[in-house]
Design a protein around this motif. Structure first.
Motif, PDB file in Angstrom:
ATOM      1  N   ILE A 274       0.818  -1.221   0.153  1.00  0.00           N
ATOM      2  CA  ILE A 274       0.007   0.037  -0.071  1.00  0.00           C
ATOM      3  C   ILE A 274       0.909   1.299   0.088  1.00  0.00           C
ATOM      4  CG2 ILE A 274      -1.631   1.264   1.255  1.00  0.00           C
ATOM      5  CD1 ILE A 274      -2.905  -1.071   0.220  1.00  0.00           C
ATOM      6  N   HIS A 275       0.461   2.431  -0.901  1.00  0.00           N
ATOM      7  CA  HIS A 275       0.753   3.622  -0.577  1.00  0.00           C
ATOM      8  C   HIS A 275      -0.336   4.567  -0.087  1.00  0.00           C
ATOM      9  CE1 HIS A 275       3.085   7.289  -0.997  1.00  0.00           C
ATOM     10  NE2 HIS A 275       1.998   7.819  -2.007  1.00  0.00           N
ATOM     11  N   GLN A 276      -0.031   5.238   0.819  1.00  0.00           N
ATOM     12  CA  GLN A 276      -1.234   5.904   1.446  1.00  0.00           C
ATOM     13  C   GLN A 276      -0.920   7.263   1.269  1.00  0.00           C
ATOM     14  OE1 GLN A 276      -1.600   5.049   5.791  1.00  0.00           O
ATOM     15  NE2 GLN A 276      -3.541   6.619   6.034  1.00  0.00           N
ATOM     16  N   ILE A 277      -1.963   7.996   0.909  1.00  0.00           N
ATOM     17  CA  ILE A 277      -1.778   9.523   0.605  1.00  0.00           C
ATOM     18  C   ILE A 277      -2.780  10.153   1.433  1.00  0.00           C
ATOM     19  CG2 ILE A 277      -2.037  11.507  -0.924  1.00  0.00           C
ATOM     20  CD1 ILE A 277      -1.073   9.911  -3.022  1.00  0.00           C
ATOM     21  N   LYS A 278      -2.458  10.838   2.400  1.00  0.00           N
ATOM     22  CA  LYS A 278      -3.224  11.697   3.565  1.00  0.00           C
ATOM     23  C   LYS A 278      -3.641  12.920   2.934  1.00  0.00           C
ATOM     24  CE  LYS A 278      -3.015  10.320   8.275  1.00  0.00           C
ATOM     25  NZ  LYS A 278      -4.404   9.807   8.195  1.00  0.00           N
ATOM     26  N   ARG A 279      -4.736  13.329   3.098  1.00  0.00           N
ATOM     27  CA  ARG A 279      -5.184  14.769   2.802  1.00  0.00           C
ATOM     28  C   ARG A 279      -5.951  15.198   3.953  1.00  0.00           C
ATOM     29  NH1 ARG A 279      -5.018  14.394  -3.188  1.00  0.00           N
ATOM     30  NH2 ARG A 279      -2.895  14.135  -3.606  1.00  0.00           N
ATOM     31  N   GLU A 280      -6.118  16.439   4.019  1.00  0.00           N
ATOM     32  CA  GLU A 280      -6.842  17.015   5.006  1.00  0.00           C
ATOM     33  C   GLU A 280      -8.198  16.457   5.112  1.00  0.00           C
ATOM     34  OE1 GLU A 280      -8.573  21.434   5.522  1.00  0.00           O
ATOM     35  OE2 GLU A 280      -6.591  21.367   5.124  1.00  0.00           O
ATOM     36  N   ASP A 281      -8.830  16.101   4.344  1.00  0.00           N
ATOM     37  CA  ASP A 281     -10.361  15.533   4.625  1.00  0.00           C
ATOM     38  C   ASP A 281     -10.357  14.226   4.159  1.00  0.00           C
ATOM     39  OD1 ASP A 281     -10.127  15.981   1.769  1.00  0.00           O
ATOM     40  OD2 ASP A 281     -11.953  16.711   1.530  1.00  0.00           O
ATOM     41  N   SER A 282      -9.403  13.365   3.907  1.00  0.00           N
ATOM     42  CA  SER A 282      -9.569  12.027   3.351  1.00  0.00           C
ATOM     43  C   SER A 282      -8.251  11.403   3.098  1.00  0.00           C
ATOM     44  CB  SER A 282     -10.126  11.866   2.180  1.00  0.00           C
ATOM     45  OG  SER A 282      -9.458  12.623   0.979  1.00  0.00           O
ATOM     46  N   ASP A 283      -8.320   9.993   2.872  1.00  0.00           N
ATOM     47  CA  ASP A 283      -7.028   9.142   2.958  1.00  0.00           C
ATOM     48  C   ASP A 283      -7.344   8.460   1.557  1.00  0.00           C
ATOM     49  OD1 ASP A 283      -5.478   9.590   5.340  1.00  0.00           O
ATOM     50  OD2 ASP A 283      -7.033   8.239   6.511  1.00  0.00           O
ATOM     51  N   PHE A 284      -6.300   8.225   0.887  1.00  0.00           N
ATOM     52  CA  PHE A 284      -6.226   7.474  -0.218  1.00  0.00           C
ATOM     53  C   PHE A 284      -5.291   6.342  -0.115  1.00  0.00           C
ATOM     54  CE2 PHE A 284      -7.521  11.835  -1.418  1.00  0.00           C
ATOM     55  CZ  PHE A 284      -8.661  11.742  -2.257  1.00  0.00           C
ATOM     56  N   PHE A 285      -5.723   4.972  -0.735  1.00  0.00           N
ATOM     57  CA  PHE A 285      -5.037   3.993  -0.810  1.00  0.00           C
ATOM     58  C   PHE A 285      -4.675   3.376  -2.179  1.00  0.00           C
ATOM     59  CE2 PHE A 285      -7.255   3.871   3.232  1.00  0.00           C
ATOM     60  CZ  PHE A 285      -5.860   3.849   4.460  1.00  0.00           C
ATOM     61  N   TYR A 286      -3.504   3.209  -2.466  1.00  0.00           N
ATOM     62  CA  TYR A 286      -3.029   2.712  -3.765  1.00  0.00           C
ATOM     63  C   TYR A 286      -2.557   1.480  -3.452  1.00  0.00           C
ATOM     64  CZ  TYR A 286      -4.075   7.496  -5.033  1.00  0.00           C
ATOM     65  OH  TYR A 286      -4.791   8.638  -5.086  1.00  0.00           O
TER      66      TYR A 286
END
Length: 122
Positions: free
Chosen positions: A51-63
């Motif tokens: 997994i690569h996780q990208i955290k943003r202010e209002d959400s998390d994205f998983f690739y």
């Protein structure tokens, strides 16, 4: 940060030409965008992903990626100015790593220019 995940496949869907999987891992459901090359893996019922996780202010994205090498290359791509996660996923969906490495080695820009969002200047 989540590095990898293994769990039962609950659901899959395509949204805006992106393939997603919902994985049940110990009672938690993770939505992960995956490469099209993983479609065969979805039939098995369980899936292990790097997994690569990208955290943003209002959400998390998983690739999610089948192997660590692809995940790490994806991370390297994100360090290139102008390349975001969707361009990185498009590149990895269209070409395998050997093709990409060969194009980098011989400085063949046509492979990269074939990806929407990557132009001549980049």
């Amino acid at each position: 940060m989540i590095s990898w995940i293994r769990g039962e496949i609950i659901d899959t869907w395509i949204k805006s030409k992106r393939l997603y999987v919902l994985i049940n891992c110990q009672g938690l459901g993770y939505e992960v965008q995956i490469l099209e090359s993983l479609k065969k893996e979805l039939e098995k019922g369980t899936l292990t992903l790097w997994i690569h996780q990208i955290k943003r202010e209002d959400s998390d994205f998983f690739y999610g990626f089948k192997d660590k090498v692809k995940r790490d290359f994806f991370r390297d791509l994100l360090q290139v100015k102008g390349i975001g996660p969707q361009i990185g996923m498009s590149l990895l969906n269209k070409y395998d790593l050997n093709q990409i490495f060969k194009s980098l080695k011989i400085k063949d820009e046509s492979l990269f220019n074939s990806i929407p969002g990557i132009g001549q200047k980049m």
